[in-house]
Motif scaffolding. Structure first.
Motif, PDB file in Angstrom:
ATOM      1  N   MET A   1     -38.065  71.761 -50.389  1.00  0.00           N
ATOM      2  CA  MET A   1     -37.157  70.704 -49.982  1.00  0.00           C
ATOM      3  C   MET A   1     -36.313  70.245 -51.165  1.00  0.00           C
ATOM      4  SD  MET A   1     -37.027  69.445 -46.888  1.00  0.00           S
ATOM      5  CE  MET A   1     -37.684  70.376 -45.548  1.00  0.00           C
ATOM      6  N   LYS A   2     -35.112  69.873 -50.858  1.00  0.00           N
ATOM      7  CA  LYS A   2     -34.206  69.400 -51.897  1.00  0.00           C
ATOM      8  C   LYS A   2     -34.455  67.928 -52.215  1.00  0.00           C
ATOM      9  CE  LYS A   2     -30.489  72.558 -50.852  1.00  0.00           C
ATOM     10  NZ  LYS A   2     -29.373  72.710 -49.932  1.00  0.00           N
ATOM     11  N   THR A   3     -33.974  67.539 -53.388  1.00  0.00           N
ATOM     12  CA  THR A   3     -34.059  66.141 -53.782  1.00  0.00           C
ATOM     13  C   THR A   3     -32.801  65.401 -53.318  1.00  0.00           C
ATOM     14  OG1 THR A   3     -32.973  66.471 -55.910  1.00  0.00           O
ATOM     15  CG2 THR A   3     -35.396  66.719 -55.854  1.00  0.00           C
ATOM     16  N   VAL A   4     -32.881  64.098 -53.332  1.00  0.00           N
ATOM     17  CA  VAL A   4     -31.732  63.260 -52.983  1.00  0.00           C
ATOM     18  C   VAL A   4     -30.564  63.582 -53.908  1.00  0.00           C
ATOM     19  CG1 VAL A   4     -30.884  60.875 -52.973  1.00  0.00           C
ATOM     20  CG2 VAL A   4     -33.103  61.418 -51.951  1.00  0.00           C
ATOM     21  N   SER A   5     -30.856  63.783 -55.184  1.00  0.00           N
ATOM     22  CA  SER A   5     -29.817  64.114 -56.157  1.00  0.00           C
ATOM     23  C   SER A   5     -29.084  65.398 -55.764  1.00  0.00           C
ATOM     24  CB  SER A   5     -30.442  64.259 -57.546  1.00  0.00           C
ATOM     25  OG  SER A   5     -29.456  64.554 -58.493  1.00  0.00           O
ATOM     26  N   GLN A   6     -29.828  66.414 -55.348  1.00  0.00           N
ATOM     27  CA  GLN A   6     -29.222  67.682 -54.934  1.00  0.00           C
ATOM     28  C   GLN A   6     -28.387  67.507 -53.666  1.00  0.00           C
ATOM     29  OE1 GLN A   6     -33.049  69.674 -54.853  1.00  0.00           O
ATOM     30  NE2 GLN A   6     -32.354  71.123 -56.431  1.00  0.00           N
ATOM     31  N   ILE A   7     -28.865  66.687 -52.755  1.00  0.00           N
ATOM     32  CA  ILE A   7     -28.127  66.450 -51.510  1.00  0.00           C
ATOM     33  C   ILE A   7     -26.824  65.719 -51.805  1.00  0.00           C
ATOM     34  CG2 ILE A   7     -28.177  65.253 -49.287  1.00  0.00           C
ATOM     35  CD1 ILE A   7     -31.275  65.774 -49.339  1.00  0.00           C
ATOM     36  N   LEU A   8     -26.881  64.719 -52.685  1.00  0.00           N
ATOM     37  CA  LEU A   8     -25.658  64.002 -53.065  1.00  0.00           C
ATOM     38  C   LEU A   8     -24.655  64.952 -53.715  1.00  0.00           C
ATOM     39  CD1 LEU A   8     -26.954  60.611 -54.533  1.00  0.00           C
ATOM     40  CD2 LEU A   8     -25.725  60.961 -52.375  1.00  0.00           C
ATOM     41  N   HIS A   9     -25.156  65.840 -54.578  1.00  0.00           N
ATOM     42  CA  HIS A   9     -24.272  66.798 -55.245  1.00  0.00           C
ATOM     43  C   HIS A   9     -23.618  67.728 -54.217  1.00  0.00           C
ATOM     44  CE1 HIS A   9     -22.663  69.321 -58.400  1.00  0.00           C
ATOM     45  NE2 HIS A   9     -23.176  70.365 -57.776  1.00  0.00           N
ATOM     46  N   ALA A  10     -24.405  68.245 -53.284  1.00  0.00           N
ATOM     47  CA  ALA A  10     -23.877  69.150 -52.259  1.00  0.00           C
ATOM     48  C   ALA A  10     -22.890  68.428 -51.345  1.00  0.00           C
ATOM     49  CB  ALA A  10     -25.024  69.727 -51.435  1.00  0.00           C
ATOM     50  N   LYS A  11     -23.113  67.156 -51.155  1.00  0.00           N
ATOM     51  CA  LYS A  11     -22.250  66.321 -50.314  1.00  0.00           C
ATOM     52  C   LYS A  11     -20.871  66.145 -50.944  1.00  0.00           C
ATOM     53  CE  LYS A  11     -22.512  61.580 -48.614  1.00  0.00           C
ATOM     54  NZ  LYS A  11     -23.380  60.456 -48.324  1.00  0.00           N
ATOM     55  N   GLY A  12     -20.811  66.347 -52.258  1.00  0.00           N
ATOM     56  CA  GLY A  12     -19.519  66.273 -52.924  1.00  0.00           C
ATOM     57  C   GLY A  12     -19.194  64.937 -53.544  1.00  0.00           C
ATOM     58  N   GLY A  13     -20.201  64.208 -53.915  1.00  0.00           N
ATOM     59  CA  GLY A  13     -19.908  62.968 -54.617  1.00  0.00           C
ATOM     60  C   GLY A  13     -20.863  61.846 -54.320  1.00  0.00           C
ATOM     61  N   THR A  14     -20.674  60.814 -55.082  1.00  0.00           N
ATOM     62  CA  THR A  14     -21.557  59.671 -54.960  1.00  0.00           C
ATOM     63  C   THR A  14     -20.788  58.393 -54.629  1.00  0.00           C
ATOM     64  OG1 THR A  14     -21.421  59.310 -57.345  1.00  0.00           O
ATOM     65  CG2 THR A  14     -23.269  60.629 -56.550  1.00  0.00           C
ATOM     66  N   GLU A  15     -19.569  58.541 -54.143  1.00  0.00           N
ATOM     67  CA  GLU A  15     -18.788  57.350 -53.800  1.00  0.00           C
ATOM     68  C   GLU A  15     -19.477  56.583 -52.671  1.00  0.00           C
ATOM     69  OE1 GLU A  15     -14.238  56.034 -52.664  1.00  0.00           O
ATOM     70  OE2 GLU A  15     -14.827  58.112 -52.396  1.00  0.00           O
ATOM     71  N   VAL A  16     -19.650  55.287 -52.882  1.00  0.00           N
ATOM     72  CA  VAL A  16     -20.270  54.426 -51.878  1.00  0.00           C
ATOM     73  C   VAL A  16     -19.270  53.335 -51.511  1.00  0.00           C
ATOM     74  CG1 VAL A  16     -22.191  52.891 -51.344  1.00  0.00           C
ATOM     75  CG2 VAL A  16     -22.547  54.821 -52.889  1.00  0.00           C
ATOM     76  N   HIS A  17     -19.042  53.192 -50.235  1.00  0.00           N
ATOM     77  CA  HIS A  17     -18.112  52.170 -49.757  1.00  0.00           C
ATOM     78  C   HIS A  17     -18.885  50.879 -49.504  1.00  0.00           C
ATOM     79  CE1 HIS A  17     -14.947  55.118 -49.510  1.00  0.00           C
ATOM     80  NE2 HIS A  17     -15.828  55.931 -48.963  1.00  0.00           N
ATOM     81  N   THR A  18     -18.344  49.792 -50.042  1.00  0.00           N
ATOM     82  CA  THR A  18     -19.014  48.498 -49.942  1.00  0.00           C
ATOM     83  C   THR A  18     -18.085  47.461 -49.329  1.00  0.00           C
ATOM     84  OG1 THR A  18     -18.310  47.780 -52.143  1.00  0.00           O
ATOM     85  CG2 THR A  18     -20.394  49.004 -52.009  1.00  0.00           C
ATOM     86  N   ILE A  19     -18.697  46.334 -48.984  1.00  0.00           N
ATOM     87  CA  ILE A  19     -17.947  45.201 -48.458  1.00  0.00           C
ATOM     88  C   ILE A  19     -18.712  43.943 -48.855  1.00  0.00           C
ATOM     89  CG2 ILE A  19     -19.083  45.170 -46.182  1.00  0.00           C
ATOM     90  CD1 ILE A  19     -16.129  44.621 -45.079  1.00  0.00           C
ATOM     91  N   SER A  20     -17.994  42.834 -48.964  1.00  0.00           N
ATOM     92  CA  SER A  20     -18.683  41.583 -49.308  1.00  0.00           C
ATOM     93  C   SER A  20     -19.095  40.871 -48.017  1.00  0.00           C
ATOM     94  CB  SER A  20     -17.787  40.686 -50.160  1.00  0.00           C
ATOM     95  OG  SER A  20     -16.739  40.165 -49.380  1.00  0.00           O
ATOM     96  N   PRO A  21     -20.130  40.040 -48.083  1.00  0.00           N
ATOM     97  CA  PRO A  21     -20.630  39.387 -46.871  1.00  0.00           C
ATOM     98  C   PRO A  21     -19.645  38.401 -46.244  1.00  0.00           C
ATOM     99  CG  PRO A  21     -21.806  38.603 -48.817  1.00  0.00           C
ATOM    100  CD  PRO A  21     -20.928  39.719 -49.258  1.00  0.00           C
TER     101      PRO A  21
END
Length: 146
Positions: A1-21
């Motif tokens: 099984m792959k790690t989360v790090s490997q999945i993020l890499h395969a996904k093509g990035g670590t950009e996370v979209h956020t919003i304020s409450p």
């Protein structure tokens, strides 16, 4: 099984979209649509304070007859946020999601938000691994193995 790090890499990035409450639910839905995603991490002062998803919108705005442009994200977000670390496995994520009935997990490293894993990311990874195994077995059976 792959790690989360490997999945993020395969996904093509670590950009996370956020919003304020304090932002409106309408803005949250606009951002999700703009980025083709199903959830946003809710942050305040650099800290994660919740998650808001299309499911929250459907259940807590539409079904309750609220107005999207007059309802703040804090009113519908899920304040309890589960997360994973980069070294955790796909299996760890699947178990956590299934047991907790969530579809998105922020990825944290040293107290910092570095990515977001969705159920779709995990399923895509599992299908990819299975396809590779099938191809290897087909080559072996047909005598094309090295």
């Amino acid at each position: 099984m792959k790690t989360v790090s490997q999945i993020l890499h395969a996904k093509g990035g670590t950009e996370v979209h956020t919003i304020s409450p304090g932002e409106t639910v309408l803005e949250a839905i606009r951002r999700m649509a703009e980025h083709g995603i199903g959830a946003l991490v809710v942050t305040e002062g650099g800290a994660i304070v919740g998650m808001v998803s299309e499911r929250d919108y459907a259940r807590k705005v539409i079904l309750m007859g609220r107005n999207s442009d007059q309802t703040a994200v804090r009113e519908i977000m899920s304040p309890t946020v589960l997360y994973v670390r980069p070294q955790q496995s796909n299996e760890d994520c699947m178990a956590l999601m299934a047991n907790s009935r969530v579809r998105h997990l922020p990825v944290m490293e040293s107290g910092r938000l570095i990515g977001l894993i969705s159920m779709g990311d995990l399923v895509k990874d599992i299908i990819s691994d299975q396809q590779f195994t099938i191809e290897q077995l087909e080559h072996y059976i047909s005598g094309q193995h090295a």
